[in-house]
Design a protein around this motif. Structure first.
Motif, PDB file in Angstrom:
ATOM      1  N   ASN A   8      -1.112  -5.354   4.366  1.00 16.24           N
ATOM      2  CA  ASN A   8      -2.042  -5.822   4.264  1.00 16.24           C
ATOM      3  C   ASN A   8      -3.333  -4.860   4.241  1.00 16.24           C
ATOM      4  OD1 ASN A   8      -1.211  -8.459   4.637  1.00 16.24           O
ATOM      5  ND2 ASN A   8      -0.987  -8.352   6.792  1.00 16.24           N
ATOM      6  N   TYR A   9      -3.066  -3.626   4.783  1.00 15.40           N
ATOM      7  CA  TYR A   9      -3.997  -2.603   4.775  1.00 15.40           C
ATOM      8  C   TYR A   9      -4.183  -1.940   3.352  1.00 15.40           C
ATOM      9  CZ  TYR A   9      -5.734   2.018   4.996  1.00 15.40           C
ATOM     10  OH  TYR A   9      -6.502   3.378   4.533  1.00 15.40           O
ATOM     11  N   ASN A  10      -3.179  -1.766   2.813  1.00 17.40           N
ATOM     12  CA  ASN A  10      -2.935  -1.471   1.250  1.00 17.40           C
ATOM     13  C   ASN A  10      -3.387  -2.611   0.338  1.00 17.40           C
ATOM     14  OD1 ASN A  10      -1.887   1.047   1.703  1.00 17.40           O
ATOM     15  ND2 ASN A  10       0.306   0.550   1.346  1.00 17.40           N
ATOM     16  N   ALA A  11      -3.356  -3.557   0.643  1.00 20.73           N
ATOM     17  CA  ALA A  11      -3.867  -4.905  -0.292  1.00 20.73           C
ATOM     18  C   ALA A  11      -5.534  -4.710  -0.170  1.00 20.73           C
ATOM     19  CB  ALA A  11      -3.434  -6.236   0.226  1.00 20.73           C
ATOM     20  N   ILE A  90      -0.434  -7.759  -5.046  1.00 23.82           N
ATOM     21  CA  ILE A  90      -0.734  -8.246  -3.672  1.00 23.82           C
ATOM     22  C   ILE A  90      -2.181  -8.372  -3.204  1.00 23.82           C
ATOM     23  CG2 ILE A  90      -0.718  -5.649  -2.637  1.00 23.82           C
ATOM     24  CD1 ILE A  90       0.671  -8.819  -0.846  1.00 23.82           C
ATOM     25  N   SER A  91      -3.125  -7.685  -4.307  1.00 27.30           N
ATOM     26  CA  SER A  91      -4.365  -7.587  -3.949  1.00 27.30           C
ATOM     27  C   SER A  91      -5.250  -8.680  -4.982  1.00 27.30           C
ATOM     28  CB  SER A  91      -5.008  -6.384  -4.899  1.00 27.30           C
ATOM     29  OG  SER A  91      -6.347  -6.456  -4.887  1.00 27.30           O
ATOM     30  N   LYS A 113       0.098 -14.260  -6.477  1.00 29.81           N
ATOM     31  CA  LYS A 113       0.052 -13.271  -5.379  1.00 29.81           C
ATOM     32  C   LYS A 113       0.988 -13.142  -4.855  1.00 29.81           C
ATOM     33  CE  LYS A 113      -2.791 -11.963  -1.494  1.00 29.81           C
ATOM     34  NZ  LYS A 113      -3.600 -12.374  -0.509  1.00 29.81           N
ATOM     35  N   ALA A 114       1.792 -11.755  -4.946  1.00 28.12           N
ATOM     36  CA  ALA A 114       3.104 -11.826  -4.201  1.00 28.12           C
ATOM     37  C   ALA A 114       3.264 -10.299  -3.684  1.00 28.12           C
ATOM     38  CB  ALA A 114       4.229 -11.860  -5.370  1.00 28.12           C
ATOM     39  N   ASP A 115       4.056 -10.281  -2.602  1.00 26.12           N
ATOM     40  CA  ASP A 115       4.266  -8.912  -1.954  1.00 26.12           C
ATOM     41  C   ASP A 115       5.575  -8.121  -2.705  1.00 26.12           C
ATOM     42  OD1 ASP A 115       5.052  -6.946  -0.350  1.00 26.12           O
ATOM     43  OD2 ASP A 115       4.651  -8.037   1.661  1.00 26.12           O
TER      44      ASP A 115
END
Length: 258
Positions: A8-11, A90-91, A113-115
């Motif tokens: 989530n931080y990187n996104a 992810i963003s 949107k996908a991880d």
């Protein structure tokens, strides 16, 4: 920062990208899109080089997964060549750029949107081509990613991917001596394990994403174990960056699903 939180931080970082990565998040221009419609096929997997045209099959009518490839840079080119494009990221900010480019030029695209570190939200054997620019440095474990690529691509399908060389993570700029590097980290490098809380805080203040190194065994060996056959590769660099004085930092790979 706990392990789940880094995704989530990187996104969030890519949603509000800073100047050092802005060239990775700016959609192509209208003129560049028109050039692609006219037959120009120039996209990047890593740094300054464009992917060889010989790597691509005819794109008209094939199913392309632009994996972790938001930003409006590669997917519009594939769409201009007649591909049926699905783009994931992810963003939200990167996906918004994809929507902007598609609406501006009037082409259809599926935006998801996908991880990258989770199971892909697609059926088995859904795609003929997967295009994955440098991104797996932002996830801690890449073996599930390779297995998912093998699952969603059709037999004989082509995977194009790029990664950051592990040696890149060994060094950091030496601020006492301009334009020099100093070795600081053991390999493989994991910021959640190898950085102190103070160092992690500094990364957050600088608004820099957290990146993990991965060994050649994980990168190329992982592809082979997942059922891919590597057919070609090349090295690349940023062009003008500090690391360019010492080495090529990136590797781009073409592989076929057996």
């Amino acid at each position: 920062m706990s392990n789940p939180d880094y995704v989530n931080y990187n996104a969030d970082i890519w949603n509000d990208i800073n100047d050092c990565l802005i060239n990775k998040s700016t959609a192509i221009s209208h003129e560049e899109y028109l050039a692609a419609v006219g037959g120009k096929l120039e996209v990047s997997l890593a740094g300054i080089k464009t992917v060889p045209k010989a790597w691509f099959p005819p794109l008209e009518g094939i199913d392309v997964l632009a994996l972790a490839s938001g930003g409006g840079q590669q997917a519009p080119v594939f769409a201009a060549h007649g591909a049926l494009v699905t783009v994931t990221d992810i963003s939200d900010g990167q996906l918004a750029n994809e929507k902007y480019a598609a609406e501006r030029e009037g082409y259809d695209i599926r935006i998801v949107k996908a991880d990258l570190s989770k199971p892909f939200p697609f059926e088995d054997a859904s795609f003929d081509l997967i295009f994955n620019p440098i991104s797996n440095c932002y996830i801690e474990d890449i073996q599930p990613m390779w297995r998912e690529c093998a699952r969603v691509i059709r037999p004989g399908g082509i995977l194009m991917m790029a990664f950051v060389k592990e040696e890149f993570f060994l060094f950091e700029p030496d601020f006492m001596h301009e334009k020099e590097l100093i070795s600081r980290h053991p390999l493989p490098f994991n910021p959640l394990r190898d950085l102190s809380p103070a160092q992690l805080e500094a990364k957050q203040r600088q608004r820099m994403p957290l990146a993990f190194s991965h060994t050649l065994t994980e990168q190329l060996g992982g592809l082979l174990c997942a059922g891919f056959e590597i057919t070609d590769l090349y090295e690349d660099r940023d062009g003008g960056g500090l690391f360019d004085r010492y080495m090529n930092s990136y590797v781009a790979v073409r592989a076929i699903r057996k």
